[in-house]
Motif scaffolding. Structure first.
Motif, PDB file in Angstrom:
ATOM      1  N   ASN A 189       0.813  -1.214   0.000  1.00 44.66           N
ATOM      2  CA  ASN A 189       0.000   0.000   0.000  1.00 44.66           C
ATOM      3  C   ASN A 189       0.851   1.271   0.000  1.00 44.66           C
ATOM      4  OD1 ASN A 189       0.976   0.202   2.595  1.00 44.66           O
ATOM      5  ND2 ASN A 189      -1.017   0.098   3.592  1.00 44.66           N
ATOM      6  N   GLY A 190       2.184   1.132  -0.073  1.00 40.08           N
ATOM      7  CA  GLY A 190       3.084   2.286  -0.112  1.00 40.08           C
ATOM      8  C   GLY A 190       3.638   2.687   1.240  1.00 40.08           C
ATOM      9  N   GLY A 191       3.116   2.117   2.311  1.00 39.91           N
ATOM     10  CA  GLY A 191       3.605   2.433   3.651  1.00 39.91           C
ATOM     11  C   GLY A 191       4.983   1.828   3.892  1.00 39.91           C
ATOM     12  N   LEU A 192       5.636   2.305   4.932  1.00 44.93           N
ATOM     13  CA  LEU A 192       6.956   1.801   5.295  1.00 44.93           C
ATOM     14  C   LEU A 192       6.923   1.197   6.683  1.00 44.93           C
ATOM     15  CD1 LEU A 192       9.232   4.783   4.184  1.00 44.93           C
ATOM     16  CD2 LEU A 192       8.890   2.617   2.993  1.00 44.93           C
ATOM     17  N   ARG A 193       7.730   0.179   6.894  1.00 47.19           N
ATOM     18  CA  ARG A 193       7.917  -0.410   8.211  1.00 47.19           C
ATOM     19  C   ARG A 193       9.415  -0.603   8.421  1.00 47.19           C
ATOM     20  NH1 ARG A 193       3.550   1.020   8.222  1.00 47.19           N
ATOM     21  NH2 ARG A 193       1.645  -0.027   8.840  1.00 47.19           N
ATOM     22  N   ILE A 194       9.826  -0.470   9.665  1.00 49.73           N
ATOM     23  CA  ILE A 194      11.229  -0.645  10.042  1.00 49.73           C
ATOM     24  C   ILE A 194      11.273  -1.765  11.079  1.00 49.73           C
ATOM     25  CG2 ILE A 194      13.251   0.457  11.066  1.00 49.73           C
ATOM     26  CD1 ILE A 194      10.552   2.606   9.581  1.00 49.73           C
ATOM     27  N   ARG A 195      12.114  -2.755  10.839  1.00 48.12           N
ATOM     28  CA  ARG A 195      12.253  -3.852  11.807  1.00 48.12           C
ATOM     29  C   ARG A 195      12.921  -3.312  13.072  1.00 48.12           C
ATOM     30  NH1 ARG A 195      14.089  -6.810   7.083  1.00 48.12           N
ATOM     31  NH2 ARG A 195      12.519  -8.330   6.539  1.00 48.12           N
ATOM     32  N   ARG A 196      12.438  -3.751  14.216  1.00 43.56           N
ATOM     33  CA  ARG A 196      13.010  -3.322  15.502  1.00 43.56           C
ATOM     34  C   ARG A 196      14.501  -3.638  15.560  1.00 43.56           C
ATOM     35  NH1 ARG A 196      13.511   0.147  19.052  1.00 43.56           N
ATOM     36  NH2 ARG A 196      11.289   0.329  19.231  1.00 43.56           N
ATOM     37  N   GLY A 197      14.894  -4.816  15.133  1.00 44.07           N
ATOM     38  CA  GLY A 197      16.307  -5.205  15.156  1.00 44.07           C
ATOM     39  C   GLY A 197      17.163  -4.320  14.258  1.00 44.07           C
ATOM     40  N   ASP A 198      16.638  -3.966  13.076  1.00 41.55           N
ATOM     41  CA  ASP A 198      17.378  -3.080  12.171  1.00 41.55           C
ATOM     42  C   ASP A 198      17.563  -1.696  12.784  1.00 41.55           C
ATOM     43  OD1 ASP A 198      17.594  -5.080  10.299  1.00 41.55           O
ATOM     44  OD2 ASP A 198      15.986  -4.322   9.011  1.00 41.55           O
ATOM     45  N   LEU A 199      16.521  -1.191  13.432  1.00 43.66           N
ATOM     46  CA  LEU A 199      16.626   0.126  14.068  1.00 43.66           C
ATOM     47  C   LEU A 199      17.627   0.093  15.218  1.00 43.66           C
ATOM     48  CD1 LEU A 199      15.658   3.067  14.321  1.00 43.66           C
ATOM     49  CD2 LEU A 199      13.888   2.232  15.892  1.00 43.66           C
ATOM     50  N   ASP A 200      17.574  -0.944  16.037  1.00 45.40           N
ATOM     51  CA  ASP A 200      18.518  -1.060  17.152  1.00 45.40           C
ATOM     52  C   ASP A 200      19.953  -1.154  16.661  1.00 45.40           C
ATOM     53  OD1 ASP A 200      16.414  -0.936  18.925  1.00 45.40           O
ATOM     54  OD2 ASP A 200      16.317  -3.115  19.248  1.00 45.40           O
ATOM     55  N   ARG A 201      20.193  -1.956  15.611  1.00 42.81           N
ATOM     56  CA  ARG A 201      21.541  -2.074  15.037  1.00 42.81           C
ATOM     57  C   ARG A 201      22.005  -0.749  14.461  1.00 42.81           C
ATOM     58  NH1 ARG A 201      20.126  -6.970  13.973  1.00 42.81           N
ATOM     59  NH2 ARG A 201      19.030  -6.499  12.053  1.00 42.81           N
ATOM     60  N   TRP A 202      21.117  -0.070  13.745  1.00 44.89           N
ATOM     61  CA  TRP A 202      21.421   1.226  13.135  1.00 44.89           C
ATOM     62  C   TRP A 202      21.814   2.238  14.200  1.00 44.89           C
ATOM     63  CZ3 TRP A 202      18.854   5.949  13.521  1.00 44.89           C
ATOM     64  CH2 TRP A 202      19.183   6.906  12.564  1.00 44.89           C
ATOM     65  N   GLN A 203      21.058   2.269  15.305  1.00 44.07           N
ATOM     66  CA  GLN A 203      21.376   3.192  16.393  1.00 44.07           C
ATOM     67  C   GLN A 203      22.723   2.857  17.020  1.00 44.07           C
ATOM     68  OE1 GLN A 203      17.555   2.679  18.521  1.00 44.07           O
ATOM     69  NE2 GLN A 203      17.558   4.915  18.629  1.00 44.07           N
ATOM     70  N   THR A 204      23.035   1.586  17.197  1.00 41.12           N
ATOM     71  CA  THR A 204      24.311   1.181  17.781  1.00 41.12           C
ATOM     72  C   THR A 204      25.470   1.586  16.886  1.00 41.12           C
ATOM     73  OG1 THR A 204      23.258  -0.690  18.879  1.00 41.12           O
ATOM     74  CG2 THR A 204      25.646  -0.793  18.605  1.00 41.12           C
ATOM     75  N   VAL A 205      25.333   1.342  15.592  1.00 42.38           N
ATOM     76  CA  VAL A 205      26.397   1.719  14.651  1.00 42.38           C
ATOM     77  C   VAL A 205      26.613   3.223  14.670  1.00 42.38           C
ATOM     78  CG1 VAL A 205      26.969   1.857  12.199  1.00 42.38           C
ATOM     79  CG2 VAL A 205      26.144  -0.277  13.150  1.00 42.38           C
ATOM     80  N   CYS A 206      25.536   3.986  14.645  1.00 42.36           N
ATOM     81  CA  CYS A 206      25.648   5.449  14.661  1.00 42.36           C
ATOM     82  C   CYS A 206      26.291   5.930  15.949  1.00 42.36           C
ATOM     83  CB  CYS A 206      24.279   6.100  14.485  1.00 42.36           C
ATOM     84  SG  CYS A 206      23.594   5.858  12.851  1.00 42.36           S
ATOM     85  N   TRP A 207      25.897   5.355  17.084  1.00 39.17           N
ATOM     86  CA  TRP A 207      26.440   5.762  18.378  1.00 39.17           C
ATOM     87  C   TRP A 207      27.928   5.424  18.461  1.00 39.17           C
ATOM     88  CZ3 TRP A 207      25.748   8.853  22.217  1.00 39.17           C
ATOM     89  CH2 TRP A 207      26.450   8.670  23.397  1.00 39.17           C
ATOM     90  N   ASN A 208      28.312   4.213  18.062  1.00 39.91           N
ATOM     91  CA  ASN A 208      29.721   3.815  18.119  1.00 39.91           C
ATOM     92  C   ASN A 208      30.574   4.682  17.216  1.00 39.91           C
ATOM     93  OD1 ASN A 208      29.150   1.804  19.948  1.00 39.91           O
ATOM     94  ND2 ASN A 208      29.042   0.192  18.408  1.00 39.91           N
ATOM     95  N   CYS A 209      30.067   5.012  16.049  1.00 40.03           N
ATOM     96  CA  CYS A 209      30.804   5.857  15.120  1.00 40.03           C
ATOM     97  C   CYS A 209      31.015   7.242  15.720  1.00 40.03           C
ATOM     98  CB  CYS A 209      30.048   5.965  13.798  1.00 40.03           C
ATOM     99  SG  CYS A 209      30.850   7.049  12.625  1.00 40.03           S
ATOM    100  N   ARG A 210      29.985   7.790  16.294  1.00 40.20           N
ATOM    101  CA  ARG A 210      30.094   9.131  16.887  1.00 40.20           C
ATOM    102  C   ARG A 210      31.097   9.134  18.021  1.00 40.20           C
ATOM    103  NH1 ARG A 210      25.029  12.817  16.620  1.00 40.20           N
ATOM    104  NH2 ARG A 210      26.348  13.879  18.105  1.00 40.20           N
ATOM    105  N   GLN A 211      31.101   8.107  18.852  1.00 43.28           N
ATOM    106  CA  GLN A 211      32.023   8.053  19.980  1.00 43.28           C
ATOM    107  C   GLN A 211      33.471   7.905  19.512  1.00 43.28           C
ATOM    108  OE1 GLN A 211      31.204   8.543  23.250  1.00 43.28           O
ATOM    109  NE2 GLN A 211      29.305   9.141  22.257  1.00 43.28           N
TER     110      GLN A 211
END
Length: 94
Positions: A45-67
């Motif tokens: 229907n054109g909507g988007l969904r984000i898997r919880r695991g993908d979001l958690d991994r994405w946040q971890t990668v972003c946080w580790n990179c920033r640190q």
């Protein structure tokens, strides 16, 4: 009727992701256009969904990179780890 707070279920809507990250919906779509957003699943229907695991991994990668890349007196690169693989050095960086 009152809405219950989002739960840590398998798939999140864009609204739930934006609320969790405290960003505007337009920011999410800018990141998506720039390929800096977490991986999304496009529904028929054109909507988007984000898997919880993908979001958690994405946040971890972003946080580790920033640190790892923050130096005194220099701003942290936002979402740098998502844009570039960790194994590839950026030789053009000052």
């Amino acid at each position: 009727m009152t809405e219950s707070p989002p739960t840590r279920r398998g798939y999140l809507t864009v609204e739930e992701v934006c609320a969790e990250l405290r960003i505007a919906r337009s920011t999410f779509y800018e990141w998506r256009t720039a390929r800096k957003a977490p991986p999304c699943i496009k529904l028929p229907n054109g909507g988007l969904r984000i898997r919880r695991g993908d979001l958690d991994r994405w946040q971890t990668v972003c946080w580790n990179c920033r640190q790892a890349e923050v130096e005194p007196g220099r701003r942290a690169p936002v979402l740098e780890a998502v844009r570039q693989p960790a194994a590839t050095p950026d030789w053009n960086r000052p």
